[in-house]
Write an enzyme that holds these catalytic residues in place. Structure first.
Site, PDB file in Angstrom:
ATOM      1  N   SER A 257     -13.160 -46.722  17.779  1.00 33.59           N
ATOM      2  CA  SER A 257     -12.757 -47.413  19.009  1.00 33.59           C
ATOM      3  C   SER A 257     -11.438 -46.858  19.548  1.00 33.59           C
ATOM      4  O   SER A 257     -11.006 -47.236  20.630  1.00 33.59           O
ATOM      5  CB  SER A 257     -12.628 -48.917  18.750  1.00 33.59           C
ATOM      6  N   ASP A 305     -16.949 -46.617   6.875  1.00 35.42           N
ATOM      7  CA  ASP A 305     -15.636 -46.785   6.233  1.00 35.42           C
ATOM      8  C   ASP A 305     -14.741 -47.617   7.155  1.00 35.42           C
ATOM      9  O   ASP A 305     -13.795 -47.095   7.749  1.00 35.42           O
ATOM     10  CB  ASP A 305     -15.011 -45.410   5.936  1.00 35.42           C
ATOM     11  N   CYS A 345     -12.323 -51.326   1.803  1.00 39.37           N
ATOM     12  CA  CYS A 345     -10.951 -51.244   1.288  1.00 39.37           C
ATOM     13  C   CYS A 345     -10.334 -52.640   1.190  1.00 39.37           C
ATOM     14  O   CYS A 345      -9.122 -52.781   1.078  1.00 39.37           O
ATOM     15  CB  CYS A 345     -10.097 -50.323   2.149  1.00 39.37           C
TER      16      CYS A 345
HETATM   17  N1  SAH Z   1     -12.911 -43.183   7.736  1.00 41.34           N
HETATM   18  C1  SAH Z   1     -11.536 -42.872   8.039  1.00 41.34           C
HETATM   19  C2  SAH Z   1     -10.615 -44.066   7.928  1.00 41.34           C
HETATM   20  C3  SAH Z   1     -11.016 -45.261   8.743  1.00 41.34           C
HETATM   21  S1  SAH Z   1      -9.671 -46.229   9.233  1.00 41.34           S
HETATM   22  C4  SAH Z   1     -11.056 -41.740   7.157  1.00 41.34           C
HETATM   23  O1  SAH Z   1     -11.797 -41.233   6.321  1.00 41.34           O
HETATM   24  O2  SAH Z   1      -9.896 -41.348   7.302  1.00 41.34           O
HETATM   25  C5  SAH Z   1     -10.408 -47.367  10.284  1.00 41.34           C
HETATM   26  C6  SAH Z   1     -10.708 -46.828  11.668  1.00 41.34           C
HETATM   27  O3  SAH Z   1     -11.543 -47.808  12.278  1.00 41.34           O
HETATM   28  C7  SAH Z   1      -9.524 -46.654  12.602  1.00 41.34           C
HETATM   29  O4  SAH Z   1      -9.531 -45.358  13.124  1.00 41.34           O
HETATM   30  C8  SAH Z   1      -9.750 -47.671  13.741  1.00 41.34           C
HETATM   31  O5  SAH Z   1      -9.404 -47.162  15.002  1.00 41.34           O
HETATM   32  C9  SAH Z   1     -11.234 -47.874  13.660  1.00 41.34           C
HETATM   33  N2  SAH Z   1     -11.757 -49.165  14.108  1.00 41.34           N
HETATM   34  C10 SAH Z   1     -11.288 -50.414  13.844  1.00 41.34           C
HETATM   35  N3  SAH Z   1     -12.122 -51.347  14.330  1.00 41.34           N
HETATM   36  C11 SAH Z   1     -13.152 -50.671  14.907  1.00 41.34           C
HETATM   37  C12 SAH Z   1     -14.348 -51.079  15.554  1.00 41.34           C
HETATM   38  N4  SAH Z   1     -14.652 -52.363  15.699  1.00 41.34           N
HETATM   39  N5  SAH Z   1     -15.178 -50.125  15.998  1.00 41.34           N
HETATM   40  C13 SAH Z   1     -14.895 -48.815  15.850  1.00 41.34           C
HETATM   41  N6  SAH Z   1     -13.777 -48.376  15.243  1.00 41.34           N
HETATM   42  C14 SAH Z   1     -12.923 -49.289  14.771  1.00 41.34           C
END
Ligand code: SAH
Length: 404
Positions: A257, A305, A345
């Site tokens: 997002s 994730d 996490c």
């Molecule tokens: N998979 C990544 C870490 C994820 S961190 C890695 O390996 O480094 C979580 C991410 O989820 C962030 O970038 C945040 O912007 C996104 N996020 C949070 N809520 C969300 C939603 N409802 N839909 C899509 N992305 C989201």
């Protein structure tokens, strides 16, 4: 520095039987466990050093206190004659560094992981010669100048940044700020991991800019992606997406997002020579999955994730529902024998509950699961066996088949 001679630190008396957790190896003391008649919490400055004593005067350790916090005190050493001074900091840091140098050939890792490395409240991520530090307790905040000078001495970095903008600080009544306290830190930093290079934003990105905890799970993903189509949900700057592309995926779609995170996905795909394979979609992950289901799209490999859906215990019900909806939607757009890497996490979602949701969701959508691998946080996030809170990252890699 912190306290010249720990034997002289003010006593913090625990109530009868409230010494059990500390004796079992944990380091935290909750405010209702303190005997406030013998040692009133209000008499302490936030971050002051204390000596922990049981109700019958037995010495338990030295540490620090914060009368404003629910976890009002933490043990740092169990040795009566060890002072909380610079030499303790140097020693703890060297012990932590020893593990990382054993595990990793390059200087990109979580250098110090709080309780598990022997100093609750201190997190340090290393990006080559830049150190990004997070202080989460008043006890460490009080000694931050010593932390910085010790880091300069032991690590000889080019820059040290305090990313003191975590939610945990609010629980300790600490101000929120980001400050470069030594040298100068470029806006973007390069991380080298599993043979890939990632550009991240250390001063304003999530956490300290990069999630080192998923390193091993990202590497494992590579074994399942050759010639496959991959969907990376909650991609952030492309940790999994770029690994998948380097592992020979036919196509990778990264969904997040945050437009800013996706700009970095594109940059990272380019830097690693896989820009033709990786595409991005800026959307809420749940909405994107629903839309993909409508469009009858399928992917051979899906990575889930998400951020912690259960940051506090009271979020458990809503969070469980969110994990379940997400897994369900993902399974619905997964190919017939697709691979799902699902991670959580949230410390408050324990392995058994995570396992239960996964099983229940598969039954619900009439799919057969085969768990192929379980994954957890990497070795630069060691687990303290007496502190369950230090273990938080869980992952399953499963094959999702039609029902047997
Ligand atoms: N998979 C990544 C870490 C994820 S961190 C890695 O390996 O480094 C979580 C991410 O989820 C962030 O970038 C945040 O912007 C996104 N996020 C949070 N809520 C969300 C939603 N409802 N839909 C899509 N992305 C989201």
């Amino acid at each position: 520095m912190i306290a010249p001679a720990m034997v002289e630190a003010a006593p913090l008396f625990l109530k009868p039987n409230e010494d059990r957790r500390l004796r079992a190896g944990h380091t935290w003391v909750f405010s209702n466990e303190v005997d406030i008649v013998k040692s009133p919490l209000t008499a302490f400055e936030p971050g002051a050093t204390v000596s922990f004593l049981s109700s019958n005067n037995q010495f338990l350790g030295h540490g620090y206190v914060n009368p404003h916090s629910l976890i009002c005190a933490r043990v740092v050493t169990r040795h009566r004659d060890q002072a909380l001074d610079s030499s303790l900091l140097v020693h703890r840091l060297n012990v932590a560094l020893g593990l990382r140098e054993r595990c990793f050939s390059e200087a990109f890792y979580r250098l110090f992981y709080g309780d598990a490395d022997g100093l609750p409240g201190l997190i340090i991520d290393r990006y080559g010669d830049v150190l990004i530090v997070q202080i989460t307790t008043a006890g460490v905040e009080k000694i931050k100048d010593h932390v910085v000078s010790t880091l300069q001495k032991v690590m000889k970095p080019a820059a040290i940044v305090l990313r003191n903008d975590t939610a945990a600080r609010e629980l300790e009544n600490l101000p929120v700020y980001v400050e470069t306290v030594f040298g100068s830190c470029p806006t973007t930093l390069a991380v080298s991991e599993n043979g890939a290079t990632y550009w991240v934003n250390a001063a304003s990105g999530q956490k300290t800019g990069w999630f080192y905890d998923q390193r091993i799970n990202r590497a494992r993903l590579r074994n399942y992606v050759r010639d496959r189509t991959v969907l990376d949900l909650f991609s952030y700057v492309g940790g999994f997406a770029v690994q998948a592309a380097l592992g020979g995926a036919r196509s990778v779609l990264a969904v997040d997002s945050s437009a800013h995170a996706l700009e970095l996905v594109e940059q990272n795909a380019m830097v690693n020579g896989v820009k033709d394979v990786v595409s991005t979609r800026c959307e809420d992950a749940f909405d994107a999955l629903r839309a993909l289901r409508e469009e009858r799209e399928h992917f051979d490999v899906i990575v889930l994730d998400p951020p912690a859906f259960i940051p506090r215990r009271k979020d458990a019900k809503a969070g469980l529902g969110a994990y379940q909806r997400l897994m369900q939607l993902a399974m619905q757009v997964l190919s017939r024998d697709g691979i799902l890497l699902t991670a959580s996490c949230s410390y408050h979602l324990q392995w058994d509950a995570f396992h239960r949701i996964l099983t229940k969701t598969a039954r619900h959508v009439d799919r057969q699961l085969q768990i192929i691998e379980t994954g957890h946080q990497g070795p630069d996030h060691p687990i303290h066996p007496a502190i369950p809170e230090t273990e938080y990252l869980k992952a399953y890699i499963c094959r999702v088949l039609p029902t047997f």
